[in-house]
Design a protein around this motif. Structure first.
Motif, PDB file in Angstrom:
ATOM      1  N   TRP A 231       0.849  -1.189   0.000  1.00 59.68           N
ATOM      2  CA  TRP A 231       0.000   0.000   0.000  1.00 59.68           C
ATOM      3  C   TRP A 231       0.882   1.235   0.000  1.00 59.68           C
ATOM      4  CZ3 TRP A 231      -1.387  -3.153   4.582  1.00 59.68           C
ATOM      5  CH2 TRP A 231      -0.460  -2.999   5.619  1.00 59.68           C
ATOM      6  N   VAL A 264      -4.668  -2.203  10.488  1.00 58.87           N
ATOM      7  CA  VAL A 264      -4.897  -3.218   9.460  1.00 58.87           C
ATOM      8  C   VAL A 264      -4.879  -4.562  10.179  1.00 58.87           C
ATOM      9  CG1 VAL A 264      -4.095  -4.270   7.320  1.00 58.87           C
ATOM     10  CG2 VAL A 264      -3.733  -1.817   7.720  1.00 58.87           C
ATOM     11  N   THR A 301     -11.730  -0.924  -6.094  1.00 60.56           N
ATOM     12  CA  THR A 301     -10.352  -0.526  -6.318  1.00 60.56           C
ATOM     13  C   THR A 301      -9.754  -1.396  -7.414  1.00 60.56           C
ATOM     14  OG1 THR A 301      -9.305  -2.085  -4.777  1.00 60.56           O
ATOM     15  CG2 THR A 301     -10.223  -0.058  -3.841  1.00 60.56           C
ATOM     16  N   PHE A 306     -14.118  -3.281  -1.800  1.00 63.65           N
ATOM     17  CA  PHE A 306     -14.250  -3.197  -0.361  1.00 63.65           C
ATOM     18  C   PHE A 306     -15.673  -2.796   0.016  1.00 63.65           C
ATOM     19  CE2 PHE A 306      -9.727  -2.650  -0.971  1.00 63.65           C
ATOM     20  CZ  PHE A 306      -9.147  -3.237   0.144  1.00 63.65           C
ATOM     21  N   THR A 308     -17.525  -0.511   2.847  1.00 63.16           N
ATOM     22  CA  THR A 308     -17.109   0.570   3.732  1.00 63.16           C
ATOM     23  C   THR A 308     -18.282   1.034   4.580  1.00 63.16           C
ATOM     24  OG1 THR A 308     -17.630   2.363   2.181  1.00 63.16           O
ATOM     25  CG2 THR A 308     -15.442   1.361   2.009  1.00 63.16           C
ATOM     26  N   ALA A 321     -13.144  -0.262   6.265  1.00 59.92           N
ATOM     27  CA  ALA A 321     -13.247  -0.883   4.942  1.00 59.92           C
ATOM     28  C   ALA A 321     -12.778  -2.315   5.077  1.00 59.92           C
ATOM     29  CB  ALA A 321     -12.392  -0.128   3.922  1.00 59.92           C
ATOM     30  N   TRP A 322     -13.480  -3.240   4.449  1.00 57.37           N
ATOM     31  CA  TRP A 322     -13.093  -4.642   4.579  1.00 57.37           C
ATOM     32  C   TRP A 322     -13.381  -5.391   3.282  1.00 57.37           C
ATOM     33  CZ3 TRP A 322     -17.234  -2.284   6.702  1.00 57.37           C
ATOM     34  CH2 TRP A 322     -18.501  -2.823   6.489  1.00 57.37           C
ATOM     35  N   PHE A 332      -9.566  -2.671   7.378  1.00 52.50           N
ATOM     36  CA  PHE A 332      -8.832  -1.407   7.474  1.00 52.50           C
ATOM     37  C   PHE A 332      -9.723  -0.442   8.250  1.00 52.50           C
ATOM     38  CE2 PHE A 332      -7.390  -3.736   3.870  1.00 52.50           C
ATOM     39  CZ  PHE A 332      -6.041  -3.468   3.739  1.00 52.50           C
ATOM     40  N   VAL A 352      -6.792   2.925   1.278  1.00 52.93           N
ATOM     41  CA  VAL A 352      -7.483   1.688   0.923  1.00 52.93           C
ATOM     42  C   VAL A 352      -7.398   1.446  -0.580  1.00 52.93           C
ATOM     43  CG1 VAL A 352      -9.720   0.513   0.878  1.00 52.93           C
ATOM     44  CG2 VAL A 352      -9.016   1.795   2.924  1.00 52.93           C
ATOM     45  N   VAL A 355      -4.182  -0.292  -1.927  1.00 54.15           N
ATOM     46  CA  VAL A 355      -3.844  -1.654  -1.499  1.00 54.15           C
ATOM     47  C   VAL A 355      -3.705  -2.584  -2.709  1.00 54.15           C
ATOM     48  CG1 VAL A 355      -4.719  -3.686  -0.300  1.00 54.15           C
ATOM     49  CG2 VAL A 355      -4.876  -1.423   0.779  1.00 54.15           C
TER      50      VAL A 355
END
Length: 357
Positions: A231, A264, A301, A306, A308, A321-322, A332, A352, A355
Motif C-alpha cells: 500500500w 490493518v 479498487t 471493499f 465501507t 473498509a473490509w 482497514f 485503501v 492496497v
C-alpha cells in the motif's frame, strides 16, 4: 443485518467514496485432535473481542507457535474450522437450540493481566468492572501439570438478548514465558454449567503438554506464511508498534494534537458477519446498535471491492473498509475524534485504494 453510523455521516462518506472512485477509477468415545501450529491483539486482547461464535482474529506472523500436541476432547464437542488466532475451536449443542462456543487462544505479552481480562469478559456480559481486591474472591486456581491456571465463572446479560447462545463465560488464563493462554467457554448459561466439568478436564489436558516448546524453525515457518500486501502510506501517518493482533498500525495527529488510530487486521475465514463486526465497532465508540444496512457502501479498487462504513458516536468516529478474498478477511479501520477523522477521511480512502494483494 445490523450496521452502524449516523445517517448524515454515512451519506457523507458514501458521497465521498463515489467521488473519489469516479475520479480515480458420534460413538461416545473420547475424540483426539491435533492442536494446530498457528503463529501467535491494544487493550488486553480487546481487538479480538469478537461476537460469540464468530471467527476469531488472526495471530500476526513471527510469533512463536504452540507445538503440535495430542489433546482429548468430550465426544459431544464439535470441532470447528480454525482461524489464525484460534488454536482449537469447538461448538457444543444443548436442548432447544442452546449452544456454547469453546476456544483456545495464545497471545503475546500485550494480552494483559488476569484482572484486565476478567473485566474484559465481564464487559462482554454487560457487567461492571471489579477491583484487584474483588478479584481474589472471583478467581479460583486449577492445578495442572504445568502450573496453576486462573479460572473464572461469570454470568450476565446475553449479547443481543439471545440467551440460547450467551449469558455465561467460564474462562481459564495461564501464563507462560512471553505468552498467555486463554481457554474459554461462552454460551447458554445452563449448557455452560452442564459442560463445566468437561471444560475443566479439557483445560487440564491442554496444560498437560509442554506448550512452551517452540523453536526458531517454527518462528521462521510462521513468518513465511505472512500474507503479502502492499500500500501507499499517506503523508503524516507514522508507523506505530505492532500489537499482538494487528498486521500493521499507524498514528496520525489532529490539528490540536489528538491521536488518530489506523489499523490493518487480517484473519483466515469470513471474519464474522458484517452486522456483528459493525456493531462491535459501534460499541467501541459508545454508539448504540442499529439494524440498518443501507449505509454499507462498496468501494471498488484496482485490487478488489471493499465494503465501507462510516460510524459516528458522540465523541469519536470510525471509518472501516473490509474485503474477503482467497479465504482471508482484511479489515482497514481509522478511529479518533470526529473532526480529526473527518480531515483524514480522504487519506484513508486513498490508502485503501492503494492496497495491492
Amino acid at each position: 443485518m445490523r450496521v452502524v453510523g449516523s445517517r448524515a455521516a454515512s451519506v457523507s462518506f458514501a458521497a465521498f467514496v463515489i467521488f473519489l472512485t469516479s475520479c480515480d477509477r458420534d460413538d461416545g468415545k473420547i475424540k483426539v485432535y491435533r492442536v494446530a501450529k498457528a503463529p501467535l491483539d491494544s487493550k488486553p486482547a480487546e481487538e479480538p473481542s469478537m461476537p460469540t461464535n464468530a471467527a476469531s482474529p488472526a495471530f500476526p506472523a513471527g510469533v512463536a507457535s504452540i507445538g503440535a500436541t495430542t489433546v482429548t476432547t468430550p465426544p459431544n464437542w464439535e470441532a470447528q474450522p480454525l482461524s489464525q488466532m484460534r488454536q482449537a475451536s469447538f461448538l457444543v449443542h444443548g436442548e432447544n437450540g442452546a449452544a456454547a462456543d469453546i476456544s483456545f487462544v495464545s497471545l503475546g505479552p500485550a494480552a494483559g493481566n488476569v484482572l484486565d481480562n476478567v473485566n474484559r469478559w465481564r464487559s462482554q456480559l454487560a457487567q461492571t468492572p471489579i477491583s484487584a481486591d474483588q478479584l481474589v474472591n472471583t478467581v479460583q486456581k486449577l492445578t495442572t501439570a504445568h502450573g496453576e491456571v486462573a479460572i473464572v465463572d461469570l454470568t450476565g446479560q446475553a449479547e443481543n438478548g439471545d440467551s440460547n447462545k450467551d449469558g455465561r463465560i467460564i474462562g481459564a488464563i495461564a501464563s507462560e514465558e512471553n505468552k498467555t493462554l486463554f481457554l474459554k467457554m461462552r454460551g447458554n448459561p445452563a449448557l455452560v454449567g452442564a459442560e463445566k466439568d468437561n471444560f475443566l478436564k479439557w483445560v487440564r489436558s491442554v496444560r498437560g503438554v509442554n506448550s512452551t516448546a517452540t523453536t526458531t524453525e517454527s518462528q521462521a515457518s510462521a513468518k513465511s506464511h505472512k500474507p503479502e500486501i502492499k500500500w501507499e502510506v499517506p503523508a503524516g501517518w507514522s508507523p506505530a508498534p505492532a500489537s499482538a493482533m494487528r498486521y500493521a498500525s499507524f498514528i496520525a495527529t489532529g490539528d490540536t494534537g489528538e491521536k488518530i488510530d489506523i489499523s490493518v487486521v487480517t484473519f483466515r475465514g469470513d471474519g464474522g458477519s458484517d452486522a456483528d463486526n459493525i456493531n462491535r465497532w459501534r460499541q467501541q465508540i459508545g454508539a448504540s446498535p442499529t439494524e440498518r444496512s443501507s449505509e454499507i457502501v462498496p468501494l471498488k479498487t484496482a485490487a478488489t471491492t471493499f465494503s465501507t462504513v462510516d460510524i459516528a458516536g458522540a465523541n469519536a468516529r470510525t471509518l472501516a473498509a473490509w474485503t474477503r478474498r482467497e479465504g482471508r478477511t482484511w479489515f482497514f479501520k481509522i478511529t479518533g475524534p470526529n473532526a480529526a477523522v473527518e480531515k483524514q477521511k480522504s487519506n484513508f480512502v486513498k490508502f485503501v485504494q492503494s492496497v495491492r494483494f
